[in-house]
Write a protein that holds these residues in place. Structure first.
Motif, PDB file in Angstrom:
ATOM      1  N   PRO A   1     -26.714 -12.656 -43.261  1.00 19.21           N
ATOM      2  CA  PRO A   1     -26.254 -13.817 -43.043  1.00 19.21           C
ATOM      3  C   PRO A   1     -24.679 -14.189 -43.650  1.00 19.21           C
ATOM      4  O   PRO A   1     -24.208 -13.394 -44.285  1.00 19.21           O
ATOM      5  CB  PRO A   1     -27.339 -14.996 -43.758  1.00 19.21           C
ATOM      6  CG  PRO A   1     -28.029 -13.939 -44.512  1.00 19.21           C
ATOM      7  CD  PRO A   1     -27.884 -12.443 -44.045  1.00 19.21           C
ATOM      8  N   GLU A   2     -24.002 -15.519 -43.364  1.00 19.93           N
ATOM      9  CA  GLU A   2     -22.761 -15.466 -43.769  1.00 19.93           C
ATOM     10  C   GLU A   2     -22.832 -15.617 -45.315  1.00 19.93           C
ATOM     11  O   GLU A   2     -21.889 -15.043 -46.046  1.00 19.93           O
ATOM     12  CB  GLU A   2     -22.389 -16.972 -43.448  1.00 19.93           C
ATOM     13  CG  GLU A   2     -21.584 -16.761 -42.067  1.00 19.93           C
ATOM     14  CD  GLU A   2     -21.257 -17.983 -41.492  1.00 19.93           C
ATOM     15  OE1 GLU A   2     -21.823 -19.220 -41.612  1.00 19.93           O
ATOM     16  OE2 GLU A   2     -20.090 -18.187 -40.914  1.00 19.93           O
ATOM     17  N   GLU A   3     -23.866 -16.250 -46.054  1.00 13.69           N
ATOM     18  CA  GLU A   3     -24.115 -15.855 -47.479  1.00 13.69           C
ATOM     19  C   GLU A   3     -25.177 -15.099 -47.750  1.00 13.69           C
ATOM     20  O   GLU A   3     -26.488 -15.346 -47.251  1.00 13.69           O
ATOM     21  CB  GLU A   3     -23.909 -17.130 -47.975  1.00 13.69           C
ATOM     22  CG  GLU A   3     -22.515 -17.513 -48.391  1.00 13.69           C
ATOM     23  CD  GLU A   3     -22.448 -19.173 -48.693  1.00 13.69           C
ATOM     24  OE1 GLU A   3     -23.417 -19.701 -49.608  1.00 13.69           O
ATOM     25  OE2 GLU A   3     -21.831 -19.877 -48.182  1.00 13.69           O
ATOM     26  N   GLY A   4     -25.318 -14.585 -48.775  1.00 12.85           N
ATOM     27  CA  GLY A   4     -26.614 -13.955 -49.177  1.00 12.85           C
ATOM     28  C   GLY A   4     -27.025 -12.319 -48.880  1.00 12.85           C
ATOM     29  O   GLY A   4     -26.080 -11.874 -48.126  1.00 12.85           O
TER      30      GLY A   4
ATOM     31  N   ILE B   1     -21.549  -6.948 -42.248  1.00 12.18           N
ATOM     32  CA  ILE B   1     -21.376  -7.608 -40.821  1.00 12.18           C
ATOM     33  C   ILE B   1     -22.022  -8.942 -41.041  1.00 12.18           C
ATOM     34  O   ILE B   1     -23.233  -9.147 -40.825  1.00 12.18           O
ATOM     35  CB  ILE B   1     -22.260  -6.932 -39.549  1.00 12.18           C
ATOM     36  CG1 ILE B   1     -21.410  -5.556 -39.372  1.00 12.18           C
ATOM     37  CG2 ILE B   1     -21.785  -7.624 -38.111  1.00 12.18           C
ATOM     38  CD1 ILE B   1     -22.070  -4.478 -38.466  1.00 12.18           C
ATOM     39  N   ARG B   2     -21.400 -10.086 -41.439  1.00 17.86           N
ATOM     40  CA  ARG B   2     -21.821 -11.258 -41.732  1.00 17.86           C
ATOM     41  C   ARG B   2     -21.721 -12.158 -40.604  1.00 17.86           C
ATOM     42  O   ARG B   2     -20.710 -12.371 -40.154  1.00 17.86           O
ATOM     43  CB  ARG B   2     -21.121 -11.973 -42.938  1.00 17.86           C
ATOM     44  CG  ARG B   2     -21.338 -11.043 -44.158  1.00 17.86           C
ATOM     45  CD  ARG B   2     -21.109 -11.896 -45.574  1.00 17.86           C
ATOM     46  NE  ARG B   2     -21.430 -10.856 -46.643  1.00 17.86           N
ATOM     47  CZ  ARG B   2     -22.775 -10.776 -47.144  1.00 17.86           C
ATOM     48  NH1 ARG B   2     -23.844 -11.771 -46.594  1.00 17.86           N
ATOM     49  NH2 ARG B   2     -22.823 -10.019 -48.080  1.00 17.86           N
ATOM     50  N   MET B   3     -22.952 -12.854 -40.317  1.00 18.44           N
ATOM     51  CA  MET B   3     -22.899 -13.733 -38.987  1.00 18.44           C
ATOM     52  C   MET B   3     -23.418 -14.961 -39.037  1.00 18.44           C
ATOM     53  O   MET B   3     -24.220 -15.013 -39.912  1.00 18.44           O
ATOM     54  CB  MET B   3     -23.368 -13.100 -37.626  1.00 18.44           C
ATOM     55  CG  MET B   3     -24.987 -12.395 -37.969  1.00 18.44           C
ATOM     56  SD  MET B   3     -24.792 -11.107 -36.561  1.00 18.44           S
ATOM     57  CE  MET B   3     -24.971  -9.800 -37.567  1.00 18.44           C
ATOM     58  N   PRO B   4     -22.598 -15.986 -38.315  1.00 24.76           N
ATOM     59  CA  PRO B   4     -23.481 -17.254 -38.326  1.00 24.76           C
ATOM     60  C   PRO B   4     -24.615 -17.417 -37.902  1.00 24.76           C
ATOM     61  O   PRO B   4     -25.072 -16.617 -37.039  1.00 24.76           O
ATOM     62  CB  PRO B   4     -22.560 -18.115 -37.525  1.00 24.76           C
ATOM     63  CG  PRO B   4     -21.755 -17.254 -36.849  1.00 24.76           C
ATOM     64  CD  PRO B   4     -21.834 -15.814 -37.396  1.00 24.76           C
TER      65      PRO B   4
ATOM     66  N   VAL C   1     -17.360 -11.977 -34.485  1.00 24.89           N
ATOM     67  CA  VAL C   1     -17.898 -11.198 -35.749  1.00 24.89           C
ATOM     68  C   VAL C   1     -18.176  -9.701 -35.099  1.00 24.89           C
ATOM     69  O   VAL C   1     -17.775  -8.732 -35.687  1.00 24.89           O
ATOM     70  CB  VAL C   1     -19.337 -11.746 -36.148  1.00 24.89           C
ATOM     71  CG1 VAL C   1     -19.880 -10.812 -37.214  1.00 24.89           C
ATOM     72  CG2 VAL C   1     -18.922 -13.034 -36.669  1.00 24.89           C
ATOM     73  N   TYR C   2     -18.718  -9.607 -34.001  1.00 20.66           N
ATOM     74  CA  TYR C   2     -19.156  -8.325 -33.358  1.00 20.66           C
ATOM     75  C   TYR C   2     -17.770  -7.464 -33.013  1.00 20.66           C
ATOM     76  O   TYR C   2     -17.486  -6.429 -33.141  1.00 20.66           O
ATOM     77  CB  TYR C   2     -20.105  -8.394 -32.127  1.00 20.66           C
ATOM     78  CG  TYR C   2     -21.619  -8.604 -32.676  1.00 20.66           C
ATOM     79  CD1 TYR C   2     -22.163  -8.005 -33.454  1.00 20.66           C
ATOM     80  CD2 TYR C   2     -22.053  -9.789 -32.342  1.00 20.66           C
ATOM     81  CE1 TYR C   2     -23.441  -8.227 -34.057  1.00 20.66           C
ATOM     82  CE2 TYR C   2     -23.252 -10.480 -32.692  1.00 20.66           C
ATOM     83  CZ  TYR C   2     -23.802  -9.626 -33.652  1.00 20.66           C
ATOM     84  OH  TYR C   2     -25.188  -9.771 -33.963  1.00 20.66           O
ATOM     85  N   ASP C   3     -16.818  -8.196 -32.479  1.00 23.80           N
ATOM     86  CA  ASP C   3     -15.389  -7.776 -32.075  1.00 23.80           C
ATOM     87  C   ASP C   3     -14.656  -7.103 -33.274  1.00 23.80           C
ATOM     88  O   ASP C   3     -14.322  -5.902 -33.247  1.00 23.80           O
ATOM     89  CB  ASP C   3     -14.304  -8.716 -31.582  1.00 23.80           C
ATOM     90  CG  ASP C   3     -15.006  -9.191 -30.192  1.00 23.80           C
ATOM     91  OD1 ASP C   3     -15.652  -8.339 -29.496  1.00 23.80           O
ATOM     92  OD2 ASP C   3     -14.420 -10.182 -29.491  1.00 23.80           O
ATOM     93  N   LYS C   4     -14.792  -7.970 -34.459  1.00 26.41           N
ATOM     94  CA  LYS C   4     -14.281  -7.326 -35.656  1.00 26.41           C
ATOM     95  C   LYS C   4     -14.972  -6.245 -36.110  1.00 26.41           C
ATOM     96  O   LYS C   4     -14.392  -5.129 -36.692  1.00 26.41           O
ATOM     97  CB  LYS C   4     -14.276  -8.660 -36.425  1.00 26.41           C
ATOM     98  CG  LYS C   4     -13.490  -8.182 -37.966  1.00 26.41           C
ATOM     99  CD  LYS C   4     -13.405  -9.453 -38.719  1.00 26.41           C
ATOM    100  CE  LYS C   4     -12.953  -9.119 -40.429  1.00 26.41           C
ATOM    101  NZ  LYS C   4     -14.223  -8.678 -41.193  1.00 26.41           N
TER     102      LYS C   4
ATOM    103  N   SER D   1     -29.594  -6.899 -33.260  1.00 29.75           N
ATOM    104  CA  SER D   1     -28.250  -7.232 -33.087  1.00 29.75           C
ATOM    105  C   SER D   1     -27.248  -5.859 -33.060  1.00 29.75           C
ATOM    106  O   SER D   1     -26.226  -6.248 -32.680  1.00 29.75           O
ATOM    107  CB  SER D   1     -27.759  -7.909 -34.550  1.00 29.75           C
ATOM    108  OG  SER D   1     -28.158  -7.235 -35.531  1.00 29.75           O
ATOM    109  N   PHE D   2     -27.974  -4.749 -33.389  1.00 31.97           N
ATOM    110  CA  PHE D   2     -27.150  -3.412 -33.063  1.00 31.97           C
ATOM    111  C   PHE D   2     -26.455  -3.429 -31.745  1.00 31.97           C
ATOM    112  O   PHE D   2     -25.757  -2.665 -31.386  1.00 31.97           O
ATOM    113  CB  PHE D   2     -28.073  -2.382 -33.382  1.00 31.97           C
ATOM    114  CG  PHE D   2     -27.451  -0.944 -33.025  1.00 31.97           C
ATOM    115  CD1 PHE D   2     -26.281  -0.615 -33.645  1.00 31.97           C
ATOM    116  CD2 PHE D   2     -27.821  -0.182 -31.663  1.00 31.97           C
ATOM    117  CE1 PHE D   2     -25.556   0.519 -33.507  1.00 31.97           C
ATOM    118  CE2 PHE D   2     -27.282   0.984 -31.408  1.00 31.97           C
ATOM    119  CZ  PHE D   2     -26.112   1.242 -32.298  1.00 31.97           C
TER     120      PHE D   2
END
Ligand SMILES: C[S@@+](CC[C@H](N)C(=O)[O-])C[C@H]1O[C@@H](n2cnc3c(N)ncnc32)[C@H](O)[C@@H]1O
Length: 235
Positions: A38-41, A62-65, A76-79, A107-108
């Protein structure tokens, strides 16, 4: 330079003993490890395998909202795909770890979609939450000619009702904040007695409670409801 291989590695539903030998070998030898979080944690996938890691790898978070409106988080996935692609192009292997199985709502697959055309990819299946939840609940998932349906919790109530009405057995995933809606649909179909609820299967905080006793706002993201309409055919 010969390009590196991208491994999509399923790490199972939570219990570190449910990591496959193949996943273990790759995780212990690959020079670069990428993990979703997650974005944090912390990253759950990373926590599952933490005790097996050599501690010398480069790691790519790979941190995602988590907000559904932003999902899938294309930027996020592009980066992440650019960063991982650069490592692969330089000749190093990269393992992207994924809770459960990578190709079962994992998500892979968004990285797979971006990188598989350009680099060799190997997908290592993992023990999925579907089978882990059935095992932990002690309820066989499907038998004989049962049609087993996987129903995502975010579906609208009408669609969900139709899918459940048509199925012999169903696994409702992504329960979380959709619990209230899901429970009304189950009740409307008269299936309350056939539904079993479980959260965090095989993790140390696993919890099994009667569906009726879960508070409307209390189901975590990692929860599932298994429903069956058959008699206990295995008896
Ligand atoms: C995006 S899907 C990922 C599934 C994962 N790739 C797999 O193979 O199990 C996430 C959903 O799987 C279910 N899930 C995953 N792990 C679970 C667990 N340990 N216990 C209960 N449900 C789980 C939950 O319904 C959760 O909302």
């Amino acid at each position: 330079v010969k390009s590196g291989t991208l491994y999509g590695v399923g790490v199972g539903p939570g219990d570190p003993e449910l990591v496959t030998l193949k996943a273990l070998r790759i995780l212990q030898t690959v020079p670069v490890l990428a993990w979703p979080a997650p974005e944090e944690g912390p990253s759950l996938a990373r926590e599952i395998v933490a005790q097996h890691l050599p501690g010398t790898q480069r790691e790519i978070p790979i941190r995602m909202p988590l907000l559904p409106a932003q999902f899938p988080a294309n930027d996020v996935y592009d980066k992440a795909a650019r960063e991982i692609g650069a490592v692969l192009a330089a000749g190093d292997n990269v393992a992207v770890i994924c809770e459960g199985d990578p190709f079962f709502y994992g998500s892979f697959m968004y990285l797979f979609g971006r990188l598989a055309g350009d680099y060799p990819v190997e997908v290592v299946p993992g023990v999925s939450s579907l089978t882990a939840c059935a095992a932990a609940l002690g309820t066989p998932l499907s038998a004989k000619n049962d049609v087993l349906t996987v129903v995502p919790g975010p579906l609208d109530a009408e669609t969900m009702k139709q899918r459940l009405a048509d199925a012999d057995a169903a696994a409702i995933i992504k329960v979380g904040r959709h619990l209230e809606k899901i429970r009304s649909v189950i009740d409307e179909l008269g299936l309350g007695a056939n539904a079993r609820y479980i959260e965090r299967a095989t993790m140390s905080e696993q919890r099994i409670v009667p569906l009726a006793e879960v508070g409307d706002d209390d189901a975590p993201y990692f929860s599932m409801i298994l429903v069956h309409k058959r008699a206990e055919v295995w008896k």
